[in-house]
Scaffold this active site. Structure first.
Site, PDB file in Angstrom:
ATOM      1  N   CYS A 187     -20.552   1.300  11.809  1.00 18.69           N
ATOM      2  CA  CYS A 187     -20.886   1.972  13.069  1.00 18.69           C
ATOM      3  C   CYS A 187     -21.305   0.942  14.110  1.00 18.69           C
ATOM      4  O   CYS A 187     -21.944  -0.060  13.783  1.00 18.69           O
ATOM      5  CB  CYS A 187     -21.966   3.031  12.871  1.00 18.69           C
ATOM      6  SG  CYS A 187     -23.641   2.388  12.778  1.00 18.69           S
ATOM      7  N   GLU A 188     -20.919   1.214  15.338  1.00 12.81           N
ATOM      8  CA  GLU A 188     -21.216   0.245  16.386  1.00 12.81           C
ATOM      9  C   GLU A 188     -22.673   0.319  16.855  1.00 12.81           C
ATOM     10  O   GLU A 188     -23.123  -0.528  17.608  1.00 12.81           O
ATOM     11  CB  GLU A 188     -20.258   0.418  17.567  1.00 12.81           C
ATOM     12  CG  GLU A 188     -20.416   1.683  18.363  1.00 12.81           C
ATOM     13  CD  GLU A 188     -19.358   1.779  19.459  1.00 12.81           C
ATOM     14  OE1 GLU A 188     -18.264   1.205  19.293  1.00 12.81           O
ATOM     15  OE2 GLU A 188     -19.645   2.420  20.482  1.00 12.81           O
ATOM     16  N   HIS A 189     -23.400   1.316  16.388  1.00 18.40           N
ATOM     17  CA  HIS A 189     -24.795   1.436  16.816  1.00 18.40           C
ATOM     18  C   HIS A 189     -25.754   0.655  15.919  1.00 18.40           C
ATOM     19  O   HIS A 189     -26.777   0.158  16.392  1.00 18.40           O
ATOM     20  CB  HIS A 189     -25.209   2.908  16.855  1.00 18.40           C
ATOM     21  CG  HIS A 189     -24.354   3.717  17.774  1.00 18.40           C
ATOM     22  ND1 HIS A 189     -23.770   4.909  17.404  1.00 18.40           N
ATOM     23  CD2 HIS A 189     -23.931   3.472  19.039  1.00 18.40           C
ATOM     24  CE1 HIS A 189     -23.053   5.370  18.418  1.00 18.40           C
ATOM     25  NE2 HIS A 189     -23.129   4.518  19.413  1.00 18.40           N
ATOM     26  N   HIS A 190     -25.433   0.560  14.617  1.00 19.75           N
ATOM     27  CA  HIS A 190     -26.350  -0.103  13.679  1.00 19.75           C
ATOM     28  C   HIS A 190     -25.640  -1.149  12.812  1.00 19.75           C
ATOM     29  O   HIS A 190     -26.273  -1.794  11.986  1.00 19.75           O
ATOM     30  CB  HIS A 190     -26.978   0.929  12.740  1.00 19.75           C
ATOM     31  CG  HIS A 190     -27.659   2.059  13.456  1.00 19.75           C
ATOM     32  ND1 HIS A 190     -27.031   3.247  13.746  1.00 19.75           N
ATOM     33  CD2 HIS A 190     -28.908   2.156  13.957  1.00 19.75           C
ATOM     34  CE1 HIS A 190     -27.878   4.041  14.383  1.00 19.75           C
ATOM     35  NE2 HIS A 190     -29.013   3.404  14.535  1.00 19.75           N
ATOM     36  N   GLN A 218     -17.058   7.403  14.648  1.00 16.96           N
ATOM     37  CA  GLN A 218     -16.055   8.172  13.903  1.00 16.96           C
ATOM     38  C   GLN A 218     -15.099   8.931  14.826  1.00 16.96           C
ATOM     39  O   GLN A 218     -13.905   9.057  14.535  1.00 16.96           O
ATOM     40  CB  GLN A 218     -16.760   9.141  12.947  1.00 16.96           C
ATOM     41  CG  GLN A 218     -15.781   9.820  11.998  1.00 16.96           C
ATOM     42  CD  GLN A 218     -16.486  10.690  10.986  1.00 16.96           C
ATOM     43  OE1 GLN A 218     -17.580  10.355  10.516  1.00 16.96           O
ATOM     44  NE2 GLN A 218     -15.887  11.811  10.645  1.00 16.96           N
ATOM     45  N   CYS A 273     -26.171   4.685   8.293  1.00 20.16           N
ATOM     46  CA  CYS A 273     -27.311   4.619   9.208  1.00 20.16           C
ATOM     47  C   CYS A 273     -28.100   5.929   9.187  1.00 20.16           C
ATOM     48  O   CYS A 273     -29.259   5.964   9.582  1.00 20.16           O
ATOM     49  CB  CYS A 273     -26.868   4.254  10.631  1.00 20.16           C
ATOM     50  SG  CYS A 273     -25.644   5.340  11.344  1.00 20.16           S
ATOM     51  N   HIS A 310     -22.356   8.348   6.873  1.00 20.36           N
ATOM     52  CA  HIS A 310     -22.839   7.258   7.714  1.00 20.36           C
ATOM     53  C   HIS A 310     -24.122   6.705   7.124  1.00 20.36           C
ATOM     54  O   HIS A 310     -25.123   7.410   7.059  1.00 20.36           O
ATOM     55  CB  HIS A 310     -23.098   7.766   9.132  1.00 20.36           C
ATOM     56  CG  HIS A 310     -21.837   8.093   9.863  1.00 20.36           C
ATOM     57  ND1 HIS A 310     -21.486   7.481  11.038  1.00 20.36           N
ATOM     58  CD2 HIS A 310     -20.829   8.947   9.554  1.00 20.36           C
ATOM     59  CE1 HIS A 310     -20.310   7.958  11.438  1.00 20.36           C
ATOM     60  NE2 HIS A 310     -19.890   8.854  10.565  1.00 20.36           N
TER      61      HIS A 310
HETATM   62 ZN   LIG Z   1     -25.140   4.030  13.083  1.00 24.66          ZN
END
Ligand SMILES: [Zn+2]
Length: 222
Positions: free
Chosen positions: A109-112, A150, A180, A178
């Site tokens: 994931c690009e956030h975490h 996603q 995260c 996910h």
């Molecule tokens: Zn994430």
């Protein structure tokens, strides 16, 4: 399962997300940054979590992480449209649904930068052009080996098949966990995120969509 906006609006959205994902590759590049610099960055992280990067068990870790990251993000090096374009063949007359079922993928994931682990179902109804199943799996592989969300992964797979093979319709369902959400934050174990993209006849004809979704659900309830 979200049906999304009309086709024209979709085209626009998908181009926007695709550019977003590739712009990262283009502007980040990575070419000017040496492996040594990245190892230093990982060493800093190891120190920051309270560890000693020089102890025996960790001394090689930054180097291993560089190699692992190269694998995790190998998808920036390849063009999925190229993979499909090279290999499609013209098959007159075959116009039944072709379904690639439950191909596994690992993304981040690009956030975490946490793992996203899941499966993808791709269905399409050819209009002259068909492509080997392994090539569809390659498309999944290339897009998943990038920083993702996603929803974008789902759209990119569908749009690439649509643009290159120009089928009567394409359907993509992605189900994924996910990490995260599992390891941190809300800690929801066992929760799957389901996303879908339906184009052409899969969007227009409920019975075609239903046939595809029945196959997907049969796979995930067994
Ligand atoms: Zn994430």
């Amino acid at each position: 399962m979200a049906q999304g906006a009309p086709r024209s609006a979709n085209g626009k959205d998908s181009m926007a997300v695709k550019e977003d994902n590739r712009a990262g590759a283009a502007s980040g590049g990575g070419k000017a940054i040496t492996d040594h610099q990245v190892e230093d960055a990982f060493r800093t992280i190891i120190k920051w979590i309270g560890e000693d990067p020089n102890r025996d068990g960790l001394i090689e870790t930054p180097d291993r992480m560089v190699r692992a990251y190269r694998e995790y993000f190998a998808g920036y090096e390849e063009d999925p449209e190229e993979v499909l374009r090279k290999t499609f063949s013209e098959v007159d007359g075959y116009d039944e649904m072709i379904v690639l079922r439950g191909v596994t993928f690992e993304s981040h994931c690009e956030h975490h930068i946490a793992p996203i682990i899941g499966r993808v179902w791709i269905g399409y109804i050819p209009n002259k052009r068909v492509v080997g199943i392994s090539k569809l799996a390659r498309v999944v592989e290339i897009f998943s080996k990038r920083l993702q969300i996603q929803e974008r992964l789902t759209a990119q797979i569908a749009n690439t098949v649509d643009e290159v093979l120009k089928p009567s319709g394409v359907a993509v369902v992605v189900k994924a966990a996910h990490h995260c959400m599992i390891d941190r934050g809300v800690r929801k174990r066992g929760a799957d995120l389901v996303t879908s993209r339906m184009l052409g006849v899969f969007r227009e004809q409920p019975e075609t969509r239903h046939e595809f979704l029945t196959l997907v659900n049969a796979d995930t309830t067994e």
